[in-house]
Design an enzyme around this catalytic site. Structure first.
Site, PDB file in Angstrom:
ATOM      1  CB  CYS A 138      -0.926   0.028   1.042  1.00 35.17           C
ATOM      2  SG  CYS A 138      -0.266  -0.409   2.768  1.00 35.17           S
ATOM      3  CE1 TYR A 139       2.523   4.236   4.960  1.00 34.21           C
ATOM      4  CE2 TYR A 139       3.148   2.254   5.700  1.00 34.21           C
ATOM      5  CZ  TYR A 139       2.762   3.436   5.964  1.00 34.21           C
ATOM      6  OH  TYR A 139       2.588   3.639   7.242  1.00 34.21           O
TER       7      TYR A 139
END
Length: 357
Positions: free
Chosen positions: A152-153
Site C-alpha cells: 500500500c505504501y
C-alpha cells in the site's frame, strides 16, 4: 490472457478471507458483475459461514473451509508473505491464474526478497510474476498468470513519483513521508494497534528499514533507467501510524535534476503540473487534483489522488498522494489486475469516487 466464454461467470476463490484484505476482496468481488465467488478459506474460522464472521458480507452465505475445494478460474490470496507462496505454488504450477496480495511476488530479485523477508518458498516462480501496478505494467499484467499486488505504501509513493522518474528527472535522494491508518497493520492482534495505544497518538515506525522501501526503489529505478540511466536514485522512507482505520497520505520530496524544470517558481509549478496531467491523462483511477487531497476523499474507492506542487519560497518540488490502503492499496488493485488478466474492462466492479465525508 483471455476470459472464458463471453458472459459466463468467472469462478473465484479467496484464500484467507478472514483478514482485512480477504474481507475487502470479498466485498469488492461480490459486487463484480462477472465474478462468482465459489470458495473462501480461513483456517481460524473453519466451519463457520462467512456472515457469522463478517455480518456485512451477509449476501455471501458461503462456508469457510480450510483449503480450496472447488474448481476455480482464478485465485485471490490474502495470506501473509512466505505462507502465500507456499500455498499458491501448486495452483501456479498447474496454470491457475493467481493474484497475490502478499510480498512474495513483488520483488524481481531473490536476494533482495531474502534480505527483507527471509528465504523464499518458491524462488523459481519470481521470473513469472508481474508487479501489479497497472499504471506501470498494464500490458504485462494482461498477459500474466501470476501478479504480485504492490504494497500500500509503495502504491501511494510510486504513483506520486512515476511521472518524474519516467522523465529521468529524479536525481539523488527522494524522501517519502507517509501516514497510514491502522488497518494497514492487518487484523492480527498486536500491542501497537490496540485502541489504547493508537487513539490520540501519532507515531513513526520502521525507522531501521521498512519492507516496502525496496519496492519503491525497484519500480522508480526501472522507470528512471528507461529515461536516463546515468542518474542515481535513492529513497528514504518514513512511515507513520495515524489513529484512523483506512487511508494513506504520502508527502514526497524528490530531488530534481538541474535544468529539468524552469527556475521561476510560477513557471516551474505550471510545467510540473503539465507533466503530471500528461502522464496520467488516460489513467482511469489516478486523478491529478488542483488542491492537496485528504484520505477521506479516497475512502472505499480505487482512486489515487495526486497533487504536485512547487514551494514558492524555495522552488522545491513536493508531491502529495492519497489512497485507501485497503482498496487501491491492496484489494482494489487486485481486482483491477484481475480485470486486465481476464480481458475485462479495467474499471469493472470498482469505484473512482470515495465516501465523503
Amino acid at each position: 490472457m483471455s476470459t472464458s466464454a463471453s458472459g459466463s461467470p468467472i469462478r473465484a476463490a479467496i484464500i484467507n478471507v478472514t483478514g482485512y484484505v480477504g474481507a475487502e476482496l470479498a466485498r469488492l468481488l461480490a459486487q463484480h458483475p462477472r465474478v462468482e465467488i465459489v470458495c473462501v478459506t480461513g483456517r481460524s474460522e473453519v466451519g463457520k459461514r462467512l456472515p457469522e464472521v463478517f455480518p456485512h458480507l451477509w449476501s455471501l452465505d458461503l462456508p469457510i473451509v480450510s483449503e480450496v475445494d472447488e474448481d476455480v478460474d482464478v485465485i485471490f490470496s490474502g495470506l501473509p508473505h512466505a505462507a502465500a507462496a507456499e500455498r499458491l505454488t501448486p495452483f501456479i504450477e498447474q496454470g491457475t491464474p493467481v493474484v497475490d496480495a502478499s510480498a512474495d511476488f513483488r520483488l524481481y530479485d531473490e536476494e533482495t526478497y531474502e534480505q527483507w523477508y527471509g528465504e523464499h518458498p518458491s524462488p523459481h516462480l519470481l521470473p513469472e510474476s508481474v508487479y501489479g501496478l497497472p499504471e506501470l505494467h498494464r500490458d504485462a499484467i494482461a498477459e500474466s498468470r501470476l501478479v504480485g499486488v504492490p504494497g500500500c505504501y509503495p502504491t501511494s509513493a510510486i504513483l506520486a513519483l512515476a511521472p518524474l522518474a519516467a522523465k529521468g528527472w529524479l536525481d539523488g535522494r527522494t524522501v517519502v513521508d507517509a501516514k497510514s491508518g491502522v488497518s494497514g497493520a492487518g487484523r492480527a492482534l498486536k500491542i501497537t494497534s490496540h485502541f489504547s495505544e493508537v487513539d490520540s497518538n501519532f507515531s513513526a515506525y520502521g525507522l531501521s528499514g521498512h519492507r516496502h522501501q525496496p519496492e519503491m526503489v525497484q519500480e522508480l529505478t526501472t522507470l528512471q533507467d528507461r529515461a536516463d540511466g546515468d542518474r542515481e536514485l535513492s529513497v528514504t522512507f518514513v512511515p507513520h501510524l495515524v489513529p484512523m482505520t483506512r487511508g494513506i497520505l504520502a508527502t514526497c520530496y524528490p530531488s530534481i535534476a538541474d535544468g529539468s524544470l524552469p527556475e521561476n517558481s510560477a513557471e516551474r509549478a505550471e510545467a510540473l503540473r503539465d507533466v503530471y496531467e500528461s502522464y496520467y491523462a488516460d489513467e482511469p483511477f489516478v486523478h491529478v487534483a488542483p488542491n492537496a487531497p485528504s484520505t477521506k476523499q479516497t475512502l472505499g474507492s480505487n482512486a489515487c489522488i495526486v497533487y504536485p506542487m512547487v514551494d514558492p519560497m524555495t522552488g522545491e518540488v513536493m508531491v502529495i498522494s492519497a489512497i485507501d490502503n485497503l482498496v487501491k492499496g491492496t484489494a482494489g488493485a487486485a481486482v483491477q489486475c484481475f480485470n486486465l488478466m481476464f480481458g475485462l474492462p479495467e474499471e469493472l466492479g470498482l469505484s473512482k469516487i470515495g465516501v465523503y465525508p
